[in-house]
Motif scaffolding. Structure first.
Motif, PDB file in Angstrom:
ATOM      1  N   SER A  61       0.831  -1.204   0.000  1.00 19.78           N
ATOM      2  CA  SER A  61       0.000   0.000   0.000  1.00 19.78           C
ATOM      3  C   SER A  61       0.874   1.266   0.000  1.00 19.78           C
ATOM      4  CB  SER A  61      -0.912  -0.016   1.216  1.00 19.78           C
ATOM      5  OG  SER A  61      -1.635   1.173   1.295  1.00 19.78           O
ATOM      6  N   LEU A  62       1.908   1.249   0.814  1.00 19.63           N
ATOM      7  CA  LEU A  62       2.826   2.382   0.859  1.00 19.63           C
ATOM      8  C   LEU A  62       3.519   2.569  -0.488  1.00 19.63           C
ATOM      9  CD1 LEU A  62       4.222   4.585   2.540  1.00 19.63           C
ATOM     10  CD2 LEU A  62       5.907   2.861   3.217  1.00 19.63           C
ATOM     11  N   ARG A  63       3.980   1.470  -1.074  1.00 16.62           N
ATOM     12  CA  ARG A  63       4.656   1.527  -2.370  1.00 16.62           C
ATOM     13  C   ARG A  63       3.717   2.057  -3.448  1.00 16.62           C
ATOM     14  NH1 ARG A  63       8.543   3.230  -4.443  1.00 16.62           N
ATOM     15  NH2 ARG A  63       9.517   2.647  -2.526  1.00 16.62           N
ATOM     16  N   LEU A  64       2.451   1.631  -3.458  1.00 14.41           N
ATOM     17  CA  LEU A  64       1.475   2.108  -4.437  1.00 14.41           C
ATOM     18  C   LEU A  64       1.223   3.604  -4.293  1.00 14.41           C
ATOM     19  CD1 LEU A  64      -1.131  -0.819  -4.497  1.00 14.41           C
ATOM     20  CD2 LEU A  64       0.513  -0.181  -6.276  1.00 14.41           C
ATOM     21  N   SER A  65       1.150   4.085  -3.047  1.00 15.53           N
ATOM     22  CA  SER A  65       0.914   5.519  -2.846  1.00 15.53           C
ATOM     23  C   SER A  65       2.141   6.346  -3.270  1.00 15.53           C
ATOM     24  CB  SER A  65       0.536   5.823  -1.406  1.00 15.53           C
ATOM     25  OG  SER A  65       1.622   5.617  -0.539  1.00 15.53           O
ATOM     26  N   ILE A  66       3.341   5.811  -3.009  1.00 17.02           N
ATOM     27  CA  ILE A  66       4.570   6.497  -3.433  1.00 17.02           C
ATOM     28  C   ILE A  66       4.634   6.544  -4.961  1.00 17.02           C
ATOM     29  CG2 ILE A  66       7.087   6.311  -3.501  1.00 17.02           C
ATOM     30  CD1 ILE A  66       6.925   5.220  -0.611  1.00 17.02           C
ATOM     31  N   ASN A  67       4.302   5.421  -5.600  1.00 20.03           N
ATOM     32  CA  ASN A  67       4.303   5.370  -7.068  1.00 20.03           C
ATOM     33  C   ASN A  67       3.280   6.338  -7.662  1.00 20.03           C
ATOM     34  OD1 ASN A  67       6.292   3.449  -6.960  1.00 20.03           O
ATOM     35  ND2 ASN A  67       4.954   1.722  -7.448  1.00 20.03           N
ATOM     36  N   ALA A  68       2.087   6.396  -7.064  1.00 13.65           N
ATOM     37  CA  ALA A  68       1.037   7.296  -7.558  1.00 13.65           C
ATOM     38  C   ALA A  68       1.480   8.753  -7.429  1.00 13.65           C
ATOM     39  CB  ALA A  68      -0.260   7.059  -6.795  1.00 13.65           C
ATOM     40  N   ARG A  69       2.115   9.088  -6.287  1.00  6.72           N
ATOM     41  CA  ARG A  69       2.612  10.450  -6.089  1.00  6.72           C
ATOM     42  C   ARG A  69       3.676  10.806  -7.123  1.00  6.72           C
ATOM     43  NH1 ARG A  69       3.761  10.302  -0.747  1.00  6.72           N
ATOM     44  NH2 ARG A  69       5.935   9.795  -1.106  1.00  6.72           N
ATOM     45  N   GLU A  70       4.588   9.882  -7.399  1.00  5.39           N
ATOM     46  CA  GLU A  70       5.634  10.115  -8.404  1.00  5.39           C
ATOM     47  C   GLU A  70       5.040  10.238  -9.805  1.00  5.39           C
ATOM     48  OE1 GLU A  70       9.440  10.591 -10.149  1.00  5.39           O
ATOM     49  OE2 GLU A  70       8.606  10.982  -8.167  1.00  5.39           O
ATOM     50  N   ARG A  71       4.023   9.429 -10.105  1.00  3.91           N
ATOM     51  CA  ARG A  71       3.365   9.498 -11.405  1.00  3.91           C
ATOM     52  C   ARG A  71       2.681  10.861 -11.587  1.00  3.91           C
ATOM     53  NH1 ARG A  71       2.150   4.628 -11.359  1.00  3.91           N
ATOM     54  NH2 ARG A  71       0.283   4.788 -10.071  1.00  3.91           N
ATOM     55  N   ARG A  72       1.992  11.357 -10.535  1.00  3.96           N
ATOM     56  CA  ARG A  72       1.364  12.688 -10.591  1.00  3.96           C
ATOM     57  C   ARG A  72       2.424  13.773 -10.773  1.00  3.96           C
ATOM     58  NH1 ARG A  72      -1.866  10.750  -6.418  1.00  3.96           N
ATOM     59  NH2 ARG A  72      -0.521  11.741  -4.892  1.00  3.96           N
ATOM     60  N   ARG A  73       3.529  13.634 -10.070  1.00  3.56           N
ATOM     61  CA  ARG A  73       4.610  14.618 -10.181  1.00  3.56           C
ATOM     62  C   ARG A  73       5.140  14.676 -11.615  1.00  3.56           C
ATOM     63  NH1 ARG A  73       9.943  15.408 -10.180  1.00  3.56           N
ATOM     64  NH2 ARG A  73      10.450  13.215 -10.362  1.00  3.56           N
ATOM     65  N   MET A  74       5.351  13.517 -12.226  1.00  3.53           N
ATOM     66  CA  MET A  74       5.858  13.472 -13.596  1.00  3.53           C
ATOM     67  C   MET A  74       4.831  14.014 -14.592  1.00  3.53           C
ATOM     68  SD  MET A  74       8.952  12.694 -13.459  1.00  3.53           S
ATOM     69  CE  MET A  74       9.194  12.686 -15.206  1.00  3.53           C
ATOM     70  N   HIS A  75       3.543  13.736 -14.358  1.00  7.24           N
ATOM     71  CA  HIS A  75       2.501  14.293 -15.228  1.00  7.24           C
ATOM     72  C   HIS A  75       2.479  15.815 -15.117  1.00  7.24           C
ATOM     73  CE1 HIS A  75       0.680  10.720 -16.908  1.00  7.24           C
ATOM     74  NE2 HIS A  75       0.611  10.164 -15.706  1.00  7.24           N
ATOM     75  N   ASP A  76       2.608  16.327 -13.902  1.00  6.40           N
ATOM     76  CA  ASP A  76       2.639  17.779 -13.706  1.00  6.40           C
ATOM     77  C   ASP A  76       3.852  18.396 -14.391  1.00  6.40           C
ATOM     78  OD1 ASP A  76       0.316  17.607 -12.227  1.00  6.40           O
ATOM     79  OD2 ASP A  76       1.323  17.779 -10.277  1.00  6.40           O
TER      80      ASP A  76
END
Length: 135
Positions: free
Chosen positions: A12-27
């Motif tokens: 769960s922690l890894r998925l949230s970290i990945n989602a945050r990084e994905r949003r950062r890269m999209h931004d």
């Protein structure tokens, strides 16, 4: 810290970290697309999209060029505000490309054709119709 957690919590922690990084890269990509849309370069479909680093370098150079043009304009305005007449030649520091200092909105009357042609080149222009007309 994640070593003492259960595998489900780690996932769960890894998925949230990945989602945050994905949003950062999209931004970041959205911001670079916005930058590409306002800096001058070819936008046709046949032109390859600029890379991230090429976009940043082009933007940096464009900003530096605009700053240089602005500084040149400030010096020109300061020179003109010193009480100089519009017919006075610009100093070479304000006329870097060797163009003649022509002011289209000056209050003086425009010279006749031979005078106008010689004002640009120092001699009558071979391309000027009036200078080459035969009487």
């Amino acid at each position: 810290a994640a070593l003492g957690k259960k595998p489900k919590e780690q996932r769960s922690l890894r998925l949230s970290i990945n989602a945050r990084e994905r949003r950062r890269m999209h931004d970041l990509n959205d911001a670079l697309d916005g930058l590409r849309s306002v800096i001058p370069y070819a936008h046709s479909p046949s032109v390859r999209k600029l890379s991230k680093i090429a976009t940043l370098l082009l933007a940096k150079n464009y900003i530096l060029m605009q700053a240089q043009a602005l500084e040149e304009m400030r010096r020109l305005v300061a020179y003109l505000n010193q009480g100089q007449t519009l017919s006075a030649p610009l100093p070479t520091t304000l006329n870097p490309f060797g163009q003649s200092a022509i002011y289209p909105f000056s209050s003086t009357a425009l010279p006749g054709c031979p005078e106008k042609c010689t004002a640009f080149t120092g001699a009558a222009s071979a391309l000027c119709k009036h200078c080459n007309d035969k009487p």
